[in-house]
Design a protein around this motif. Structure first.
Motif, PDB file in Angstrom:
ATOM      1  N   ARG A   1       0.806  -1.215   0.000  1.00 21.39           N
ATOM      2  CA  ARG A   1       0.000   0.000   0.000  1.00 21.39           C
ATOM      3  C   ARG A   1       0.841   1.266   0.000  1.00 21.39           C
ATOM      4  NH1 ARG A   1      -4.050  -2.779   4.467  1.00 21.39           N
ATOM      5  NH2 ARG A   1      -5.253  -4.017   2.943  1.00 21.39           N
ATOM      6  N   CYS A   2       2.116   1.155   0.367  1.00 17.93           N
ATOM      7  CA  CYS A   2       2.982   2.340   0.333  1.00 17.93           C
ATOM      8  C   CYS A   2       3.553   2.601  -1.056  1.00 17.93           C
ATOM      9  CB  CYS A   2       4.106   2.215   1.361  1.00 17.93           C
ATOM     10  SG  CYS A   2       5.634   1.436   0.770  1.00 17.93           S
ATOM     11  N   LEU A   3       3.471   1.605  -1.944  1.00 19.30           N
ATOM     12  CA  LEU A   3       4.164   1.709  -3.225  1.00 19.30           C
ATOM     13  C   LEU A   3       3.575   2.717  -4.221  1.00 19.30           C
ATOM     14  CD1 LEU A   3       5.262  -1.984  -3.970  1.00 19.30           C
ATOM     15  CD2 LEU A   3       6.574  -0.104  -2.950  1.00 19.30           C
ATOM     16  N   PRO A   4       2.256   2.847  -4.355  1.00 18.63           N
ATOM     17  CA  PRO A   4       1.756   3.811  -5.351  1.00 18.63           C
ATOM     18  C   PRO A   4       2.273   5.231  -5.157  1.00 18.63           C
ATOM     19  CG  PRO A   4       0.018   2.292  -4.755  1.00 18.63           C
ATOM     20  CD  PRO A   4       1.160   2.015  -3.817  1.00 18.63           C
TER      21      PRO A   4
ATOM     22  N   GLN B   1       9.036   8.243   4.536  1.00 16.94           N
ATOM     23  CA  GLN B   1      10.373   7.981   5.065  1.00 16.94           C
ATOM     24  C   GLN B   1      11.295   7.408   3.991  1.00 16.94           C
ATOM     25  OE1 GLN B   1      11.494   9.364   7.593  1.00 16.94           O
ATOM     26  NE2 GLN B   1      10.993   8.358   9.516  1.00 16.94           N
ATOM     27  N   ILE B   2      10.764   6.549   3.144  1.00 16.64           N
ATOM     28  CA  ILE B   2      11.590   6.014   2.058  1.00 16.64           C
ATOM     29  C   ILE B   2      12.034   7.143   1.136  1.00 16.64           C
ATOM     30  CG2 ILE B   2      11.626   4.524   0.023  1.00 16.64           C
ATOM     31  CD1 ILE B   2       9.701   2.659   1.508  1.00 16.64           C
ATOM     32  N   CYS B   3      11.121   8.043   0.805  1.00 15.20           N
ATOM     33  CA  CYS B   3      11.476   9.191  -0.046  1.00 15.20           C
ATOM     34  C   CYS B   3      12.550  10.045   0.615  1.00 15.20           C
ATOM     35  CB  CYS B   3      10.236  10.037  -0.331  1.00 15.20           C
ATOM     36  SG  CYS B   3       9.089   9.302  -1.510  1.00 15.20           S
ATOM     37  N   ARG B   4      12.434  10.230   1.919  1.00 15.62           N
ATOM     38  CA  ARG B   4      13.452  11.003   2.650  1.00 15.62           C
ATOM     39  C   ARG B   4      14.828  10.352   2.520  1.00 15.62           C
ATOM     40  NH1 ARG B   4      14.166  10.529   9.112  1.00 15.62           N
ATOM     41  NH2 ARG B   4      16.113  11.720   9.298  1.00 15.62           N
ATOM     42  N   VAL B   5      14.872   9.036   2.677  1.00 12.93           N
ATOM     43  CA  VAL B   5      16.153   8.321   2.568  1.00 12.93           C
ATOM     44  C   VAL B   5      16.729   8.471   1.164  1.00 12.93           C
ATOM     45  CG1 VAL B   5      17.252   6.053   2.637  1.00 12.93           C
ATOM     46  CG2 VAL B   5      15.558   6.674   4.383  1.00 12.93           C
ATOM     47  N   LEU B   6      15.886   8.313   0.154  1.00 14.36           N
ATOM     48  CA  LEU B   6      16.365   8.376  -1.224  1.00 14.36           C
ATOM     49  C   LEU B   6      16.787   9.791  -1.621  1.00 14.36           C
ATOM     50  CD1 LEU B   6      13.730   6.049  -2.952  1.00 14.36           C
ATOM     51  CD2 LEU B   6      16.032   5.468  -2.154  1.00 14.36           C
ATOM     52  N   GLU B   7      16.151  10.783  -1.045  1.00 13.29           N
ATOM     53  CA  GLU B   7      16.496  12.174  -1.371  1.00 13.29           C
ATOM     54  C   GLU B   7      17.781  12.620  -0.695  1.00 13.29           C
ATOM     55  OE1 GLU B   7      13.079  14.304  -0.105  1.00 13.29           O
ATOM     56  OE2 GLU B   7      11.802  13.571  -1.745  1.00 13.29           O
ATOM     57  N   HIS B   8      18.084  12.044   0.468  1.00 12.79           N
ATOM     58  CA  HIS B   8      19.249  12.497   1.251  1.00 12.79           C
ATOM     59  C   HIS B   8      20.089  11.295   1.681  1.00 12.79           C
ATOM     60  CE1 HIS B   8      17.217  16.371   1.369  1.00 12.79           C
ATOM     61  NE2 HIS B   8      16.145  15.781   1.875  1.00 12.79           N
ATOM     62  N   PRO B   9      20.593  10.523   0.758  1.00 12.94           N
ATOM     63  CA  PRO B   9      21.313   9.288   1.140  1.00 12.94           C
ATOM     64  C   PRO B   9      22.568   9.547   1.957  1.00 12.94           C
ATOM     65  CG  PRO B   9      21.621   9.791  -1.194  1.00 12.94           C
ATOM     66  CD  PRO B   9      20.569  10.727  -0.695  1.00 12.94           C
ATOM     67  N   ASN B  10      23.303  10.570   1.624  1.00 12.75           N
ATOM     68  CA  ASN B  10      24.570  10.827   2.325  1.00 12.75           C
ATOM     69  C   ASN B  10      24.350  11.333   3.740  1.00 12.75           C
ATOM     70  OD1 ASN B  10      26.023  10.039   0.058  1.00 12.75           O
ATOM     71  ND2 ASN B  10      26.006  12.103  -0.810  1.00 12.75           N
TER      72      ASN B  10
ATOM     73  N   GLN C   1       5.387   7.034  -7.553  1.00 12.61           N
ATOM     74  CA  GLN C   1       5.045   8.286  -8.236  1.00 12.61           C
ATOM     75  C   GLN C   1       6.029   9.382  -7.864  1.00 12.61           C
ATOM     76  OE1 GLN C   1       1.065   9.671  -7.477  1.00 12.61           O
ATOM     77  NE2 GLN C   1       1.155  11.246  -9.064  1.00 12.61           N
ATOM     78  N   ALA C   2       6.443   9.411  -6.598  1.00 13.77           N
ATOM     79  CA  ALA C   2       7.378  10.450  -6.145  1.00 13.77           C
ATOM     80  C   ALA C   2       8.803  10.169  -6.585  1.00 13.77           C
ATOM     81  CB  ALA C   2       7.319  10.559  -4.611  1.00 13.77           C
ATOM     82  N   ARG C   3       9.162   8.888  -6.759  1.00 13.79           N
ATOM     83  CA  ARG C   3      10.526   8.515  -7.132  1.00 13.79           C
ATOM     84  C   ARG C   3      10.493   7.757  -8.451  1.00 13.79           C
ATOM     85  NH1 ARG C   3      13.575  11.782  -4.512  1.00 13.79           N
ATOM     86  NH2 ARG C   3      15.313  10.480  -5.245  1.00 13.79           N
TER      87      ARG C   3
END
Length: 416
Positions: free
Chosen positions: A243-246, A370-379, A250-252
């Motif tokens: 359910r988190c995937l749609p 939270q996944i988007c946050r991780v992917l946006e700021h990996p370092n 879309q965001a990533r």
């Protein structure tokens, strides 16, 4: 010293301890179900013995007792093999046994002088743990009493095993906490251990998704979201993850999702007839997904699983209050950033924003965020990955922490 390991799927959790004791010069044997021993690699110095596959509980038996009937039948098959061992002159000084399937039931009747050490993974509760945790799968009121009665009866085997053993081991503090308090003074907490030399970071790792044509090769340079279950089912949060995937995809637009797991059921209720949990929850979101970026790879060999963790940008691990999966510890050992459910077994290892991230088990929107946050700021979150591995190295490393603890524990028990 003669040492016997008993596990229906031998070696189960015991390969490293069995190997270490054999290397010390002890006579070591392993008893398991014959069908499960086929194609298992040999452990140097360990003799394996198989018993025939027992019958399951009869459909004519009361539904509360069918599981226990199957455990009694398995206990009988194990007992016959143990009697045969005894007649051939093998008398164990120490027996390690997993009681979950019934093999422990009659061991003390055959070898009363042996020190019996049980591995206790879970004690079932009608409320407050896994049962009733997820309202989506909680039965209506008339069925709840039936469920509670069935679960109470399900613990018959556990209770008989707790009474039979001289000492017990639980892999985590959480698992000990769910055992009846009256037995806590005979239960030690020692994890099976993670081989951190294999489950380790590798910036050059690659994982090949062979379910697409042409195969897709993923590396650390890609946005890789991983989700791993033995079988894809609600107990491990598969429904929430889907359910988190749609919104996430879309965001990533460049993210790739790799889902490891089978179609069967390991825990909890079976899905409606002729369906799988995998298909039920995929169907729910299918028309809102870019399925070219969602890869169901089934069950994969261990080396491939480690490679997947090594390329993962963020690993999602969700679970009911239940037995913690080895996969979460292996992911942490590989330097994964784990986004875990805020449930007791996960919170024992992961501290939010220190060595991983925690999220509400049911909040698919928060998981996507939270996944988007991780992917946006990996370092910016690299320190969490490093701390995750350090947690495993310091507390759960096989060779330097857990195996020495197991060997020291044995010495202590034998000298008591």
């Amino acid at each position: 010293m003669n040492v016997l390991f008993v596990h229906q799927n031998f070696p189960g959790q015991y390969p490293h301890l069995a190997r270490a004791l054999a290397q010390q010069g002890h006579t070591v044997m392993g008893l398991g179900e014959r069908a499960n021993l086929q194609n298992r690699p040999d452990i140097p110095g360990v003799t394996r013995i198989g018993y025939p596959t027992p019958q399951s509980g009869s459909k004519s038996t009361h539904q509360y007792l069918r599981n226990f009937e199957g455990q009694v039948r398995r206990g009988q098959q194990a007992a016959r093999s143990l009697i045969n061992l005894k007649e051939k002159g093998f008398i164990p000084d120490v027996i390690y046994a997993h009681p979950g399937w019934g093999e422990v039931l009659f061991i003390k009747d055959i070898f009363p002088a042996a020190t019996l050490i049980g591995l206790f993974e879970f004690y079932y509760h009608g409320q407050g743990q896994d049962v009733g945790f997820d309202p989506e799968f909680t039965p209506d009121e008339p069925l709840q009493l039936d469920s509670h009665c069935r679960i109470r009866t399900k613990n018959v085997n556990n209770l008989l095993a707790l009474e039979a053993v001289d000492w017990g081991i639980c892999p985590t503090q959480y698992q000990k906490s769910v055992m009846p308090a009256t037995y806590h003074d005979r239960l030690s907490v020692i994890h099976d251990g993670i081989d951190t030399t294999i489950a380790c970071p590798n910036p050059e790792a690659q994982f090949t998704v062979g379910t697409v044509d042409p195969p897709l090769v993923l590396t650390r340079d890609d946005e890789v979201i991983t989700f791993v279950n033995r079988n894809l089912e609600p107990y491990r949060g598969y429904h929430t993850f889907m359910r988190c995937l749609p919104p996430l995809l879309q965001a990533r637009p460049h993210a790739q999702v790799v889902i490891v797991g089978g179609d069967s059921v390991s825990y909890g209720a079976a899905p409606p007839a002729s369906q799988t949990w995998k298909e039920i929850f995929l169907t729910e979101v299918r028309d809102r997904l870019d399925l070219s970026r969602v890869h169901f790879v089934g069950k994969v060999p261990y080396k491939q699983l480690i490679a997947l963790f090594q390329v993962s940008s963020v690993h999602v691990y969700l679970t009911y209050p239940f037995v913690l999966s080895w996969s979460m510890l292996e992911a942490m050992s590989c330097g994964c950033l784990v986004l875990g459910s805020r449930t007791a077994p996960v919170e024992e290892l992961i501290q939010d924003e220190r060595n991983g991230l925690l999220v509400d088990f049911f909040d698919a929107s928060a998981i996507a965020t939270q996944i988007c946050r991780v992917l946006e700021h990996p370092n910016q979150l690299q320190s969490l990955r490093e701390a995750a591995r350090q947690t495993i190295v310091e507390k759960y490393d096989l060779q330097h922490v857990c195996l020495p603890q197991q060997l020291a524990f044995l010495k202590t028990v034998l000298s008591a």
